[in-house]
Design a protein around this motif. Structure first.
Motif, short mmCIF file in Angstrom:
data_model
loop_
_atom_site.label_atom_id
_atom_site.label_comp_id
_atom_site.label_asym_id
_atom_site.label_seq_id
_atom_site.Cartn_x
_atom_site.Cartn_y
_atom_site.Cartn_z
N LEU A 199 0.84 -1.21 0.00
CA LEU A 199 0.00 0.00 0.00
C LEU A 199 0.87 1.25 0.00
CD1 LEU A 199 -2.92 -0.67 2.47
CD2 LEU A 199 -3.06 -0.12 0.06
N GLY A 200 1.95 1.20 0.78
CA GLY A 200 2.86 2.35 0.85
C GLY A 200 3.47 2.62 -0.51
N GLY A 201 3.63 1.57 -1.30
CA GLY A 201 4.26 1.74 -2.60
C GLY A 201 3.32 2.19 -3.70
N ILE A 202 2.01 2.15 -3.42
CA ILE A 202 1.07 2.54 -4.48
C ILE A 202 0.90 4.06 -4.46
CG2 ILE A 202 -1.33 2.45 -5.23
CD1 ILE A 202 -1.43 -0.40 -4.28
N ASP A 203 1.06 4.63 -5.61
CA ASP A 203 0.98 6.08 -5.71
C ASP A 203 -0.43 6.54 -5.38
OD1 ASP A 203 1.19 8.68 -6.35
OD2 ASP A 203 2.20 8.36 -8.26
N GLU A 204 -0.52 7.42 -4.39
CA GLU A 204 -1.82 7.85 -3.92
C GLU A 204 -2.54 8.73 -4.94
OE1 GLU A 204 -3.42 9.43 0.35
OE2 GLU A 204 -1.30 9.05 0.12
N THR A 205 -1.77 9.22 -5.93
CA THR A 205 -2.39 10.14 -6.88
C THR A 205 -3.47 9.46 -7.71
OG1 THR A 205 -0.56 9.68 -8.36
CG2 THR A 205 -0.46 11.73 -7.11
N TYR A 206 -3.36 8.14 -7.92
CA TYR A 206 -4.42 7.46 -8.67
C TYR A 206 -5.75 7.64 -7.96
CZ TYR A 206 -0.68 4.96 -11.08
OH TYR A 206 0.41 4.63 -11.82
#
Lengths: 364, 549
Positions: free
Chosen positions: B168-175
């Motif tokens: 989760l930390g690695g998923i870009d929150e901008t999506y």
């Protein structure tokens, strides 16, 4: 500083050919821009020179010495990547001293080197900052100082100015060039920005689909393109397709199917062959309708600051663009009927491309 | 040029590097994979024995099949519980900032510091209906199956939360932000955009949890023994691994049990491998019906009370289901009547355990890190892809079956167990090595190779670029892998016993105490083990953290 030569380089990935029999020589101390659309294989060429990618075929020579099988660290060719790759766990000073540290340069020399390099890239105040605390421009300069601290023979720049804002980019162009000149480095600078290449390069190599299309000084590639693609990629061109109907040592004439006849520079192509004429947007003029066979209607007028961009749609031929000085802006309006023309010496004739014009001009 | 430089030169030579890679792969095959699956050869060489003693004996077959089905049921339920209860917590850890986050972070890892043997005992005296329930215990569970599920949740839960948090930390929150600016409610955005992106983390988490539940032996046996208040016998509730453990014990006096023992081990290994593949394919390939959107109910659920209820229940779950059972043993010791005893055998066992765990972890690091680097850097190569899959095998093979297999394999070389410590170390390397490799592979995959490449063009040799550039960046994951390997070795019971029947390690000693119903002593021993491993973990953490900054 060495010259760099690529001989018959081929590199294929499973479904793409990144280099397809590529030859290129970069002279000692030269600033060469490798210009091409995205996906042309520019980065692959840099990586092959740096030793990070092994070519399937072909050889890489530094000063005539075959280095194809040397490891990256044995080549003294530093790669500055798009993202700078400053080591996040090290401070600015540690980043800059990474290369000297590896080569075990005496402490005092290192200290001196650090001071002068940081001074040069104006980061003296930030020696103890971590990369993430720096702005984009600072990071770029830090990466540059780190590259230079290694005293490389060849500097490989992969879109080094891409991530910077427009103003900074223009400032750094000058700095980068003068720095390379002062240090006498052989620089290969990859970019997809033609303005950047034109301003910075001693010579430009145009790369497309893994092949070098043309190498020459900025003026050469701009004024004497060897293909419609280069004509359009370096400083946008207008095109006119037709049959060569008249060719003399002083000029040539082309006629299209509707009987429009336009003039161009002399060519050695045989009369009757299908050709395409290219003329730079900046050399295309808006004229009165009566004086030219190319008549159309103004489709669009774009204010660009110092110049105004005008698109004219010529029925049956296509769109022609022109740049006019701002002071003449008021003369034209969208919907006006105008003519298009050019000085015959500015128009160059090419044989009609095998796969059609559209395919030839495609950028990806 | 100093001697250090000469060494760098030497190990940077292409020939040395090739040899080193070959050595790593050979080590992996010889010391990890082959011993792990050695038992499979028994199916070929002694098939007639299996035919005679197992396949033609319906009672034994029923027992085997029943216990394996139970093991799979438990593992499935545990994985689902872990996911449902772990996701909200992982979400908080990855996305939110709140007071006490650091503290919560440590709390999640706490059960890992507790050896499974101690964990099994602690959870059992908390939950189970026992003849003399200690004060404050719930003493409500009399079903062995539910008890084992609760126990397995305790030690697999941290793996799930860790895996999910990492991804989760690695998923870009901008999506997600983009989705929300396009008009989706928070829940809709998360469900349709972020969740599909973290399948990879889900696979890792699910495999770790499933494998952990399917393979755990020591804690399971202790919990069951505690519930029954005696040594386990033939007719008791058995899971596949506990049956192996039980038969392994009994086979010392009754060698006719060996074929059955081999058969159940082989069956578990094969089923676990098949299941691993199926799980991977199901999660990666099957398209969940995630596209459909229910705007109004989802909007309602995204606001107000619901998110708070979700976060609160996640924390309550962590405390009640995971933490209290892990550490209930402390209250037990405080309230029970002290017993005087001779502690020197336990201290001996403890020292042995630490010695083993330290050596094992060092071997894992030295041989595992290069292997992980090899796997990531040659990602497209067929060999490295195969190794990548093979590395998981020891993780999913039940430790009892693994231990049995390792025992058979190593006894070929040392039939009288004259080097018991060596055998234990070799056995522990087999199942801890993958933990280091997995963690390092995960970390290196997340790092742009351009960093190392840049270092190389700046003149660093491969070893220098690893030490100065890559290592500082993946230190955390190396540490995580080392902690997992260390604690796993420290807590392992089943495999140890399978290799050396009279092994003298701390968890084995604790199992003996429980079997003899010396609960107070067992509890004290557990606590000492917990405290020492926890202190050790803290020190390790502090030590490495200081260096990073």
């Amino acid at each position: 500083m060495p010259s760099v030569t690529l001989l018959g380089i081929v590199k294929r990935y499973s479904d793409v050919t990144a280099a397809n029999g590529l030859n290129l020589t970069v002279n000692d101390g030269e600033y060469l821009c490798l210009l091409g659309p995205t996906g042309a294989g520019k980065t692959t060429v840099l990586r092959i020179i740096a030793g990070l990618t092994t070519p399937d075929q072909g050889r890489v020579l530094f000063d005539g010495r075959d280095v194809t099988s040397l490891d990256p660290e044995e080549r003294s060719a530093v790669l500055l990547s798009q993202t700078y790759c400053l080591f996040p766990t090290m401070t600015v000073a540690d980043n800059v001293l990474f290369g000297p540290e590896i080569r075990e340069i005496p402490e005092a020399d290192k200290e001196q080197m650090l001071v002068s390099l940081l001074d040069m890239v104006r980061l003296s105040e930030r020696a103890n900052s971590y990369p993430k605390e720096l702005s984009g421009g600072m990071q770029q300069r830090c990466a540059l100082a780190r590259a230079i601290a290694t005293s490389p023979d060849v500097l490989l720049l992969d879109e080094p100015l891409r991530a910077l804002d427009a103003r900074l980019r223009i400032d750094l162009r000058r700095e980068l060039k003068s720095l390379a000149r002062t240090l006498g480095l052989t620089v290969i600078h990859v970019t997809h920005d033609q303005d950047e290449a034109l301003v910075m390069a001693d010579r430009i190599a145009i790369l497309r689909a893994g092949k070098i299309l043309q190498v020459g000084t900025p003026a050469e590639v701009f004024n004497e393109p060897e293909s419609p693609f280069v004509a359009n990629f370096v400083g946008q061109s207008n095109f006119f397709t037709g049959k060569l109907v008249n060719s003399t040592p002083t000029g040539a004439e082309i006629e299209d199917d509707d009987g429009r006849r336009v003039r161009a520079r002399a060519t050695s192509l045989p009369i009757g062959s299908k050709v395409v004429l290219a003329v730079k947007v900046g050399q295309t003029h808006i004229l009165k309708r009566e004086v030219t066979p190319l008549k159309g209607r103004i489709e669009r007028i774009l204010f660009e600051g110092r110049v105004v961009h005008v698109d004219v749609d010529i029925e049956g031929v296509g769109r022609f663009s022109s740049k006019i000085p701002v002071r003449r802006r008021g003369r034209y309006n969208v919907g006006d009927e105008v003519g298009i023309g050019w000085n015959r010496n500015k128009a160059k004739i090419f044989p009609y491309p095998e796969n059609g014009l559209e395919d030839e001009l495609k950028v990806d | 040029m100093g001697p250090g430089n000469k060494l760098v030169e030497l190990i940077s030579g292409k020939r040395f590097r090739k040899g080193w890679t070959a050595l790593n792969i050979a080590f992996f095959l010889l010391f990890v994979i082959i011993p792990t699956v050695y038992i499979l050869s028994y199916a070929i060489t002694d098939w007639s024995e299996i035919q005679e003693h197992v396949l033609s004996d319906p009672a034994t077959m029923d027992l085997i099949i029943g216990s394996i089905i139970v093991a799979f049921e438990i593992a499935t339920i545990v994985t689902i519980i872990d996911f449902v209860a772990g996701l909200p917590l992982a979400w908080m850890m990855a996305r939110k900032d709140f007071r006490g986050k650091q503290f919560l972070d440590t709390l999640i890892d706490m059960p890992l510091a507790v050896p499974t043997a101690a964990l099994g005992f602690s959870a059992a005296i908390f939950w189970a209906v026992t003849p003399n329930p200690p004060p404050f215990s719930l003493a409500t569970i009399s079903s062995p199956m539910i008890l084992i599920i609760l126990l397995h949740v305790v030690f697999s839960y941290p793996y799930m939360v860790r895996s999910l948090t990492a991804i989760l930390g690695g998923i870009d929150e901008t999506y997600e932000t983009a989705g929300r600016t396009l008009g989706a409610s928070r829940l809709t955005a998360v469900r349709t955009i972020t969740l599909p992106l973290f399948r990879a983390g889900l696979v890792t988490g699910a495999i770790l949890c499933f494998a952990r539940s399917l393979s755990e032996t020591g804690g399971t046996i202790i919990a069951l023994a505690t519930l029954y208040g005696r040594r386990m016998v033939e007719g008791d509730f058995h899971t596949g691994p506990s049956l192996i453990g039980f038969w392994k014990d009994a086979s010392v006096s009754d060698p006719t049990l060996i074929p059955a023992l081999s058969f159940v081990s082989i069956l578990l290994i094969i089923l676990a491998l098949v299941l691993l593949l199926v799980l991977k394919i199901v999660i990666m390939r099957v398209r969940l019906p995630l596209r459909k959107v229910w705007p109004s109910p989802e909007k309602l659920l995204s606001r107000g009370l619901f998110p708070k209820i979700k976060d609160t229940s996640a924390i309550i779950f962590l405390i009640v289901i995971v933490l209290i059972p892990s550490f209930f043993i402390f209250t037990y010791v405080l309230t029970a009547n002290p017993v005087q005893a001779d502690w020197s055998p336990f201290i001996d066992a403890l020292l042995t355990s630490f010695l083993v765990a330290t050596i094992v972890t060092l071997i894992d690091l030295v041989m595992g890190i290069p292997m992980a680097l090899y796997i990531v850097k040659n990602k497209t190569g067929r060999l490295s892809q195969m190794l990548d899959v093979l590395v998981n095998v020891p993780l999913i093979v039940p430790t009892a079956a693994l231990g049995f297999s390792l025992g058979l394999f190593w006894s070929n070389f040392d039939p009288n167990a004259s080097f018991p410590l060596l055998l234990i170390i070799l056995a522990h390397v087999a199942f801890t090595y993958p933990l280091v490799v997995r963690n390092v592979v995960g970390a290196v995959e997340g790092i742009d190779p351009a960093f190392e490449e840049t270092a190389r063009t700046l003149g660093a040799k491969p070893i220098q670029s690893f030490r100065r550039v890559l290592f500082p960046m993946i230190k955390g994951s190396i540490l995580a892998g080392a902690i997992m390997a260390f604690t796993r070795s420290l807590g392992e019971t089943g495999a140890t016993l399978a290799v050396v029947a009279n092994a003298n390690t701390a968890p084995v000693y604790i199992v003996e105490l429980v079997n003899e119903q010396s609960y107070y002593l067992a509890a004290m021993a557990c606590i000492i083990l917990i405290i020492i491993s926890y202190v050790f973990m803290l020190l390790l953490r502090r030590f490495t953290r200081e260096e990073v900054v």
